[in-house]
Design a protein around this motif. Sequence first.
Motif, PDB file in Angstrom:
ATOM      1  N   ARG A 110       0.834  -1.120   0.000  1.00 38.34           N
ATOM      2  CA  ARG A 110       0.069   0.058   0.093  1.00 38.34           C
ATOM      3  C   ARG A 110       0.729   1.382  -0.183  1.00 38.34           C
ATOM      4  N   ASP A 111       2.160   1.253   0.533  1.00 44.35           N
ATOM      5  CA  ASP A 111       2.867   2.406   0.504  1.00 44.35           C
ATOM      6  C   ASP A 111       3.602   2.660  -0.880  1.00 44.35           C
ATOM      7  N   ILE A 112       3.527   1.709  -2.041  1.00 44.31           N
ATOM      8  CA  ILE A 112       4.157   1.984  -3.205  1.00 44.31           C
ATOM      9  C   ILE A 112       3.139   3.175  -3.863  1.00 44.31           C
ATOM     10  N   PRO A 113       3.761   4.225  -4.256  1.00 45.20           N
ATOM     11  CA  PRO A 113       2.993   5.169  -4.826  1.00 45.20           C
ATOM     12  C   PRO A 113       2.265   4.745  -6.161  1.00 45.20           C
ATOM     13  N   VAL A 114       1.260   5.254  -6.652  1.00 48.22           N
ATOM     14  CA  VAL A 114       0.650   4.751  -7.959  1.00 48.22           C
ATOM     15  C   VAL A 114       0.380   6.255  -8.702  1.00 48.22           C
ATOM     16  N   ILE A 115       0.795   6.356 -10.004  1.00 50.48           N
ATOM     17  CA  ILE A 115       0.233   7.362 -10.652  1.00 50.48           C
ATOM     18  C   ILE A 115      -0.650   6.822 -12.064  1.00 50.48           C
ATOM     19  N   MET A 116      -1.670   7.284 -11.984  1.00 49.37           N
ATOM     20  CA  MET A 116      -2.518   6.625 -13.115  1.00 49.37           C
ATOM     21  C   MET A 116      -2.615   7.267 -14.244  1.00 49.37           C
ATOM     22  N   ILE A 117      -2.773   6.790 -15.578  1.00 49.72           N
ATOM     23  CA  ILE A 117      -2.869   7.149 -16.753  1.00 49.72           C
ATOM     24  C   ILE A 117      -4.316   7.132 -17.070  1.00 49.72           C
ATOM     25  N   SER A 118      -4.950   8.247 -17.690  1.00 49.57           N
ATOM     26  CA  SER A 118      -6.275   8.213 -17.922  1.00 49.57           C
ATOM     27  C   SER A 118      -6.637   9.076 -19.201  1.00 49.57           C
ATOM     28  N   ALA A 119      -7.615   8.633 -19.758  1.00 41.98           N
ATOM     29  CA  ALA A 119      -8.080   9.403 -21.021  1.00 41.98           C
ATOM     30  C   ALA A 119      -8.868  10.490 -20.420  1.00 41.98           C
ATOM     31  N   ARG A 120      -9.160  11.593 -21.431  1.00 44.53           N
ATOM     32  CA  ARG A 120      -9.812  12.791 -20.974  1.00 44.53           C
ATOM     33  C   ARG A 120     -11.159  12.617 -20.579  1.00 44.53           C
ATOM     34  N   SER A 121     -11.849  11.263 -21.050  1.00 43.08           N
ATOM     35  CA  SER A 121     -13.085  11.272 -20.753  1.00 43.08           C
ATOM     36  C   SER A 121     -13.280  10.377 -19.348  1.00 43.08           C
ATOM     37  N   GLU A 122     -12.246  10.090 -18.671  1.00 41.68           N
ATOM     38  CA  GLU A 122     -12.464   9.350 -17.642  1.00 41.68           C
ATOM     39  C   GLU A 122     -12.153   9.995 -16.214  1.00 41.68           C
ATOM     40  N   GLU A 123     -12.610  11.098 -16.308  1.00 41.99           N
ATOM     41  CA  GLU A 123     -12.435  11.901 -14.828  1.00 41.99           C
ATOM     42  C   GLU A 123     -13.053  11.261 -13.947  1.00 41.99           C
ATOM     43  N   VAL A 124     -14.300  10.554 -14.026  1.00 34.11           N
ATOM     44  CA  VAL A 124     -14.848   9.784 -12.930  1.00 34.11           C
ATOM     45  C   VAL A 124     -13.893   8.968 -12.407  1.00 34.11           C
ATOM     46  N   ASP A 125     -13.360   8.057 -13.219  1.00 34.44           N
ATOM     47  CA  ASP A 125     -12.603   7.159 -12.740  1.00 34.44           C
ATOM     48  C   ASP A 125     -11.358   7.758 -12.129  1.00 34.44           C
ATOM     49  N   VAL A 126     -10.807   8.918 -12.451  1.00 35.67           N
ATOM     50  CA  VAL A 126      -9.529   9.568 -11.894  1.00 35.67           C
ATOM     51  C   VAL A 126     -10.115   9.615 -10.535  1.00 35.67           C
ATOM     52  N   ILE A 127     -11.207  10.313 -10.244  1.00 37.10           N
ATOM     53  CA  ILE A 127     -11.635  10.858  -8.931  1.00 37.10           C
ATOM     54  C   ILE A 127     -11.738   9.285  -8.057  1.00 37.10           C
ATOM     55  N   LEU A 128     -12.228   8.523  -8.652  1.00 38.91           N
ATOM     56  CA  LEU A 128     -12.553   6.917  -7.869  1.00 38.91           C
ATOM     57  C   LEU A 128     -11.105   6.419  -7.688  1.00 38.91           C
ATOM     58  N   GLY A 129     -10.231   6.779  -8.569  1.00 35.36           N
ATOM     59  CA  GLY A 129      -8.697   6.163  -8.270  1.00 35.36           C
ATOM     60  C   GLY A 129      -8.051   6.618  -6.900  1.00 35.36           C
ATOM     61  N   LEU A 130      -8.244   8.162  -7.224  1.00 42.29           N
ATOM     62  CA  LEU A 130      -7.656   9.129  -6.111  1.00 42.29           C
ATOM     63  C   LEU A 130      -8.112   8.673  -4.767  1.00 42.29           C
TER      64      LEU A 130
END
Length: 233
Positions: A76-96
């Motif tokens: 869990r301490d490994i940092p994660v940077i997500m890559i998303s397409a423009r249309s995936e803002e909802v997924d970005v919020i969920l990921g955060l």
Amino acid sequence: MQKLKILLIEDEEDIAALIKLQTELAGYKTVVEADGLNGLRAVAREKPDLVILDIMLPGQSGLDVCRKIKAAAETRDIPVIMISARSEEVDVILGLELGADDYVSKPFSVKVLLSRIRAVLRRGKDMPEKESGAKSLTFGQFTLDLESYQLLKKGKTIPLTLSEFSILKKMLKHRGKVLSRSQLLDEIPNSDSFIVDRNIDVHVAALRRKLGPNFEGIETVRGVGYRFNDEDE
Ligand code: CA
């Protein structure tokens, strides 16, 4: 010195090859996997310093992978940077909200990705112990006193509401990280589900007014939330 290891989970070969090349030129060792299952196996096997994770993957989605990384004590301490397409803002919020540390949206510049990588790795290293027991947090000419709940600028008090104080404190404890509105809302005392996300915008606008026109540290991240940037970055 041993190179920091990045695990890249990305199914688009061109993008994967580009990121691998550029991160290795920047001095990292980069391992690539093309789907979630092999990605999770590689997390366990490689013990990377950082994971770059595409949201749209065949099989398990990037969000599933993120949830699993952040659910296991060993990873869990490994940092994660997500890559998303423009249309995936909802997924970005969920990921955060699942614990991802940052994201970049496609198409992105290599320069932006590398600066996010550096910021996330730096944060992982020195933030937790440095500020967990702090009695005050400083930024620019300001000091947020965590005991008296006051904001000071060169010794002068700037009155804050409890909500403004709580939001600013959360942002300062996660400098450089995008926070969704509901992550900020969680900090507001007595907030309940009747308060809509947009209320955060009202508090942030008030905070910005109080910090003054010369202060630009609170960045609006369109469609997602806010990020606090130190002025020297
Ligand atoms: Ca993809």
